[in-house]
Design an enzyme around this catalytic site. Sequence first.
Site, short mmCIF file in Angstrom:
data_model
loop_
_atom_site.label_atom_id
_atom_site.label_comp_id
_atom_site.label_asym_id
_atom_site.label_seq_id
_atom_site.Cartn_x
_atom_site.Cartn_y
_atom_site.Cartn_z
N SER A 137 -11.54 -1.09 0.15
CA SER A 137 -10.17 -1.11 0.66
C SER A 137 -10.14 -1.46 2.14
O SER A 137 -9.33 -2.26 2.60
CB SER A 137 -9.50 0.26 0.46
OG SER A 137 -9.31 0.53 -0.89
N ASP A 141 0.83 -1.20 0.00
CA ASP A 141 0.00 0.00 0.00
C ASP A 141 0.87 1.26 0.00
O ASP A 141 1.90 1.30 -0.68
CB ASP A 141 -0.94 -0.02 1.21
CG ASP A 141 -2.27 0.66 0.92
OD1 ASP A 141 -2.28 1.89 0.81
OD2 ASP A 141 -3.29 -0.05 0.81
N HIS A 177 -3.87 6.08 3.41
CA HIS A 177 -4.56 4.84 3.03
C HIS A 177 -3.91 3.61 3.68
O HIS A 177 -4.57 2.78 4.32
CB HIS A 177 -4.57 4.71 1.51
CG HIS A 177 -5.49 3.66 0.99
ND1 HIS A 177 -5.11 2.35 0.81
CD2 HIS A 177 -6.79 3.72 0.60
CE1 HIS A 177 -6.12 1.66 0.32
NE2 HIS A 177 -7.16 2.47 0.18
#
Length: 621
Positions: free
Chosen positions: A208, A22, A61
């Site tokens: 996600s 990520d 994220h």
Amino acid sequence: MNYKKKLWESNTGKSVNIVVLDSGVNINSELYNQVKAGYVVNGSLNAFTVSEGEYGDTIGHGTAIVDILMRNVPDANIYCLKMFDDDLSISIEKFIYSLNFILNHIDCDILHISSGITCLENYDEFYNVCKLISEKGIIIVSAFDNDGSISYPAAFPFVIGVDKSDNPNLKISEYEWVDNNVINIRASNSFHRVKWCTPPNTIVRGTSFSSAYISGYVAKIISSGLSDIKDIKEYLRSSSKFVFPSSHVENKRNISGDIKNINKAIVFPFNKEIHSIARFVDTLPFELTGFYDVKYNGNIGRTISSILQCEVDHKIMNYEIINWDDNFDTVILGHCKELSKIINFDLLSYMIEMCKKHHKKVYTFDDISSYISTLDEEYHDLFMFPYISEEHLIKNRFGKMRRISKPVLGIWGTSSRQGKFTLQLILRKKFMGSGYQVGQIGTEPSSLLFGFDEVYPMGYNSSVYLQQFDSIQYLNEKMWEIEAGNPDIIIVGSQSGSVPYDTGNILQYPVKQIDFILGTQPDAFVLCVNQFDDINYIIRSIKFLEGITTGKVIALVLFPLKISENNMGFGFRNTPMNYEEIELTKSKFTEQFNIPVYLLGDIEEMDRLFENCVDFFSGPQ
């Protein structure tokens, strides 16, 4: 296998190694120091490198994913590989490099990927590295793209692909299982309060973050003693809130019999649908030994060259004198319904019975399933006919479509009977003759005879029994299957027009054509036009094609016939255009639409059209 219910209820994921691919982890968060090890992928294109200890997150994220995992499996070992920098976009090359680094340098139990690629040009390379990771015993959990389309690696069969559910009653710890080789899990689409970068905490929602819970569940299952992906999937299925069962029969063919077994064939009757077979007989992968018709059509004894102005000298013979002991193995049977009405004799039934009697195969343009249902099973493989129904649909896709990365060329028209299928065969021959690999879907039932990949027989006496969304989904999946064969270009061609001439009768509405364009999504269109077409209608057609897709109309092809009053002073007929009429019409259309106009069938002009298509797809677009 008997599983203890909800292994993850008390398990903390001890000793399970999870790699999070990520954007890293916020360096100012306590999570940063809890990560076992971290890496960052640097560089671009073929100059990528990996360094250790520089995995600070500037997006948030990756921090959120690690936060969810650590809350659910606090005793798992989390490793980070940072591949995103300033945003969540990435080149496919960098993605593949990152996966290869994990494959070769990191020992782990789970690879968590909360991202994916929807338009995948390097499909084989991407697929293969993911497969190698899976074969190493690493469980890949991947989120589907939030825009609703099919994405990779989530869609790969050896990956646990996680989508979001539309069930508002699912708790954050619950999920639905899908019996499907694309989607496996539909997780709760709840809001999640997570650690971030700026601000340090935030509320998020999407696949996600929902998929991170699934990776946590997989870690708990592994920590409890299961390691094989089949066992893990079976446990996840048995522990799900709801199961969407599959009713799809894998590899269900949309044609009865095997067309590749045709070696020598005859054709009957000599009608419009057979003309293309006669014109392009040299492109067929089998030998045609005879053309037959009924005497009432006035073709008996005439050569094909005298009827179609081509170089095929076969004589058309009366079907009543077919020598059924000859060594042909197949009868190609065109539409017989209207002709049978005229002569008051069921030609279809007659030909089927004769083929059955003499053990000849039949490829028919009509759906003859009702005939076959009355036959003994030993005769079923003799009969081949294209049809498409609900049994060919893949269930439980929840509207997900595949994005096609190969260039798609569409052949459309303003009306019927203007050479659209002929043009598809011309361009197919030219592309293949120049060394290109061509994928193709045809809407004429004869398409498969020419080696097309797929047929979607939606024209006269259609044997397509799908509508609207089902049609679009079916076509989209067929486009992807063609793309999987790695062609250089995919050619598709529709029937009739794309916009109605008039809205006063529902039969004027081109509903099937609209389904077809939405299911195939051409990048470029060649529009076939007539000399007598109203300019405003052509304008409407171009605007529609370019409005309903992102494609562009790059050329017009003029059908070389005009409408003339017949010699008796009443009614109309099609007559050939002379040179002056052709040049005048081409000039008028070129000036009006500012795109090239070509004459159908003219060898030099078809060569220029082919070059135009190649130039378009070779350009910056």
